[in-house]
Write a protein that holds these residues in place. Structure first.
Motif, PDB file in Angstrom:
ATOM      1  N   SER A 115       0.834  -1.197   0.000  1.00 29.67           N
ATOM      2  CA  SER A 115       0.000   0.000   0.000  1.00 29.67           C
ATOM      3  C   SER A 115       0.872   1.252   0.000  1.00 29.67           C
ATOM      4  N   SER A 116       1.909   1.251   0.819  1.00 31.08           N
ATOM      5  CA  SER A 116       2.828   2.381   0.885  1.00 31.08           C
ATOM      6  C   SER A 116       3.545   2.571  -0.451  1.00 31.08           C
ATOM      7  N   GLU A 117       3.988   1.480  -1.062  1.00 30.23           N
ATOM      8  CA  GLU A 117       4.649   1.562  -2.360  1.00 30.23           C
ATOM      9  C   GLU A 117       3.707   2.093  -3.425  1.00 30.23           C
ATOM     10  N   ASP A 118       2.447   1.668  -3.375  1.00 35.90           N
ATOM     11  CA  ASP A 118       1.454   2.158  -4.327  1.00 35.90           C
ATOM     12  C   ASP A 118       1.259   3.660  -4.168  1.00 35.90           C
ATOM     13  N   GLU A 119       1.194   4.134  -2.916  1.00 35.90           N
ATOM     14  CA  GLU A 119       1.023   5.561  -2.672  1.00 35.90           C
ATOM     15  C   GLU A 119       2.219   6.347  -3.191  1.00 35.90           C
ATOM     16  N   VAL A 120       3.421   5.852  -2.949  1.00 35.91           N
ATOM     17  CA  VAL A 120       4.623   6.525  -3.446  1.00 35.91           C
ATOM     18  C   VAL A 120       4.601   6.547  -4.970  1.00 35.91           C
ATOM     19  N   GLY A 121       4.234   5.432  -5.582  1.00 35.34           N
ATOM     20  CA  GLY A 121       4.158   5.379  -7.040  1.00 35.34           C
ATOM     21  C   GLY A 121       3.146   6.365  -7.586  1.00 35.34           C
ATOM     22  N   GLN A 122       2.002   6.488  -6.919  1.00 36.06           N
ATOM     23  CA  GLN A 122       0.987   7.449  -7.357  1.00 36.06           C
ATOM     24  C   GLN A 122       1.480   8.876  -7.180  1.00 36.06           C
ATOM     25  N   VAL A 156      13.750  13.972  -6.191  1.00 34.01           N
ATOM     26  CA  VAL A 156      14.958  13.319  -6.727  1.00 34.01           C
ATOM     27  C   VAL A 156      16.063  13.196  -5.684  1.00 34.01           C
ATOM     28  N   ARG A 157      15.919  13.876  -4.570  1.00 30.19           N
ATOM     29  CA  ARG A 157      16.890  13.750  -3.485  1.00 30.19           C
ATOM     30  C   ARG A 157      16.563  12.590  -2.548  1.00 30.19           C
ATOM     31  N   ARG A 158      15.417  11.936  -2.766  1.00 31.27           N
ATOM     32  CA  ARG A 158      14.987  10.845  -1.890  1.00 31.27           C
ATOM     33  C   ARG A 158      15.387   9.485  -2.459  1.00 31.27           C
ATOM     34  N   GLU A 159      15.903   8.659  -1.592  1.00 29.46           N
ATOM     35  CA  GLU A 159      16.327   7.310  -1.983  1.00 29.46           C
ATOM     36  C   GLU A 159      15.165   6.492  -2.527  1.00 29.46           C
ATOM     37  N   ASP A 160      13.990   6.622  -1.919  1.00 29.99           N
ATOM     38  CA  ASP A 160      12.857   5.806  -2.363  1.00 29.99           C
ATOM     39  C   ASP A 160      12.435   6.135  -3.789  1.00 29.99           C
ATOM     40  N   PHE A 161      12.653   7.367  -4.223  1.00 30.08           N
ATOM     41  CA  PHE A 161      12.355   7.692  -5.621  1.00 30.08           C
ATOM     42  C   PHE A 161      13.212   6.842  -6.546  1.00 30.08           C
ATOM     43  N   TRP A 162      14.507   6.812  -6.299  1.00 32.24           N
ATOM     44  CA  TRP A 162      15.434   6.099  -7.174  1.00 32.24           C
ATOM     45  C   TRP A 162      15.231   4.590  -7.118  1.00 32.24           C
ATOM     46  N   GLN A 177       9.475   7.548 -15.693  1.00 34.26           N
ATOM     47  CA  GLN A 177       9.352   8.616 -14.699  1.00 34.26           C
ATOM     48  C   GLN A 177      10.668   9.377 -14.556  1.00 34.26           C
ATOM     49  N   ILE A 178      11.756   8.649 -14.517  1.00 30.08           N
ATOM     50  CA  ILE A 178      13.070   9.288 -14.415  1.00 30.08           C
ATOM     51  C   ILE A 178      13.316  10.154 -15.646  1.00 30.08           C
ATOM     52  N   ALA A 179      13.012   9.631 -16.821  1.00 26.82           N
ATOM     53  CA  ALA A 179      13.230  10.393 -18.065  1.00 26.82           C
ATOM     54  C   ALA A 179      12.341  11.628 -18.110  1.00 26.82           C
ATOM     55  N   ASP A 180      11.114  11.518 -17.631  1.00 29.34           N
ATOM     56  CA  ASP A 180      10.215  12.669 -17.634  1.00 29.34           C
ATOM     57  C   ASP A 180      10.728  13.773 -16.713  1.00 29.34           C
ATOM     58  N   LEU A 181      11.182  13.414 -15.529  1.00 29.24           N
ATOM     59  CA  LEU A 181      11.711  14.423 -14.626  1.00 29.24           C
ATOM     60  C   LEU A 181      13.009  15.017 -15.174  1.00 29.24           C
ATOM     61  N   THR A 182      13.793  14.207 -15.843  1.00 26.48           N
ATOM     62  CA  THR A 182      15.014  14.705 -16.475  1.00 26.48           C
ATOM     63  C   THR A 182      14.669  15.710 -17.573  1.00 26.48           C
ATOM     64  N   THR A 183      13.640  15.416 -18.349  1.00 20.89           N
ATOM     65  CA  THR A 183      13.183  16.341 -19.398  1.00 20.89           C
ATOM     66  C   THR A 183      12.771  17.672 -18.775  1.00 20.89           C
ATOM     67  N   PHE A 184      12.024  17.602 -17.682  1.00 21.43           N
ATOM     68  CA  PHE A 184      11.592  18.816 -16.999  1.00 21.43           C
ATOM     69  C   PHE A 184      12.784  19.621 -16.498  1.00 21.43           C
ATOM     70  N   THR A 185      13.718  18.963 -15.802  1.00 19.55           N
ATOM     71  CA  THR A 185      14.842  19.722 -15.242  1.00 19.55           C
ATOM     72  C   THR A 185      15.764  20.258 -16.331  1.00 19.55           C
ATOM     73  N   THR A 186      15.860  19.553 -17.443  1.00 18.14           N
ATOM     74  CA  THR A 186      16.664  20.057 -18.560  1.00 18.14           C
ATOM     75  C   THR A 186      16.061  21.358 -19.092  1.00 18.14           C
ATOM     76  N   ALA A 187      14.738  21.410 -19.159  1.00 20.87           N
ATOM     77  CA  ALA A 187      14.067  22.605 -19.670  1.00 20.87           C
ATOM     78  C   ALA A 187      14.164  23.769 -18.701  1.00 20.87           C
ATOM     79  N   ILE A 188      14.066  23.494 -17.422  1.00 23.28           N
ATOM     80  CA  ILE A 188      13.982  24.578 -16.443  1.00 23.28           C
ATOM     81  C   ILE A 188      15.337  25.009 -15.890  1.00 23.28           C
ATOM     82  N   ALA A 189      16.333  24.141 -15.946  1.00 17.45           N
ATOM     83  CA  ALA A 189      17.637  24.423 -15.350  1.00 17.45           C
ATOM     84  C   ALA A 189      18.269  25.745 -15.806  1.00 17.45           C
ATOM     85  N   PRO A 190      18.192  26.103 -17.083  1.00 17.10           N
ATOM     86  CA  PRO A 190      18.828  27.362 -17.478  1.00 17.10           C
ATOM     87  C   PRO A 190      18.166  28.611 -16.877  1.00 17.10           C
ATOM     88  N   HIS A 191      16.975  28.450 -16.317  1.00 14.06           N
ATOM     89  CA  HIS A 191      16.197  29.606 -15.872  1.00 14.06           C
ATOM     90  C   HIS A 191      15.912  29.632 -14.378  1.00 14.06           C
TER      91      HIS A 191
END
Length: 152
Positions: free
Chosen positions: A5-12, A65-71, A78-92
């Motif tokens: 249940s906890s894993e499902d909540e984290v995944g959601q 992304v700083r949390r162990e449970d995420f990784w 999910q990792i690729a999507d967050l990477t896409t987001f940070t790539t877009a926002i990092a310069p700004h």
């Protein structure tokens, strides 16, 4: 509460965060391209406003992304999507840069993925995302293969 249940909540939570981050990245990119014909000062002002509008998403991504449970639980998508987001926002955005640096370090240390080399090899954001998903899938497949083939 059970572990499942906890894993499902984290995944959601991760899924909601990823969807929000991708929408924010899309809006930032859309605003940047929509105002491509304006002068540099006006463009910077509009980008600053867009980044401020999505600052909460950026903070959530950074925290996640700083949390162990995420990784441990995030899918390659999910990792690729967050990477896409940070790539877009990092310069700004400073927090976006910090999140991007965390992702870069984690990809290298956990999966052997050199994000800078991957980005240099794939100029289109969709190609970058796909290449990252494939690299993460390949790494996980190699781990599974190694696990199943070890003498017990």
């Amino acid at each position: 509460m059970s572990i499942t249940s906890s894993e499902d909540e984290v995944g959601q939570d991760v899924d909601r965060l990823v969807r929000s981050a991708l929408m924010a990245a899309g809006q930032i990119g859309e605003q940047a391209s929509r105002h491509g014909q304006t002068n540099a000062w006006a463009q910077q002002q509009q980008m600053t406003a867009a980044v401020a509008e999505h600052r909460e998403h950026t903070q959530l991504v950074y925290d996640r992304v700083r949390r162990e449970d995420f990784w441990q639980q995030a899918s390659p998508q999910q990792i690729a999507d967050l990477t896409t987001f940070t790539t877009a926002i990092a310069p700004h955005d400073a927090r976006g840069r910090e999140a991007h640096n965390v992702i870069r370090e984690q990809l290298g240390s956990r999966f052997g993925v050199n994000l800078d080399a991957l980005n240099a090899a794939h100029h289109d954001p969709a190609d970058r995302r796909n290449a990252l998903v494939h690299a993460l899938d390949d790494h996980r497949a190699a781990l599974r293969e190694g696990d199943c083939c070890r003498p017990g």
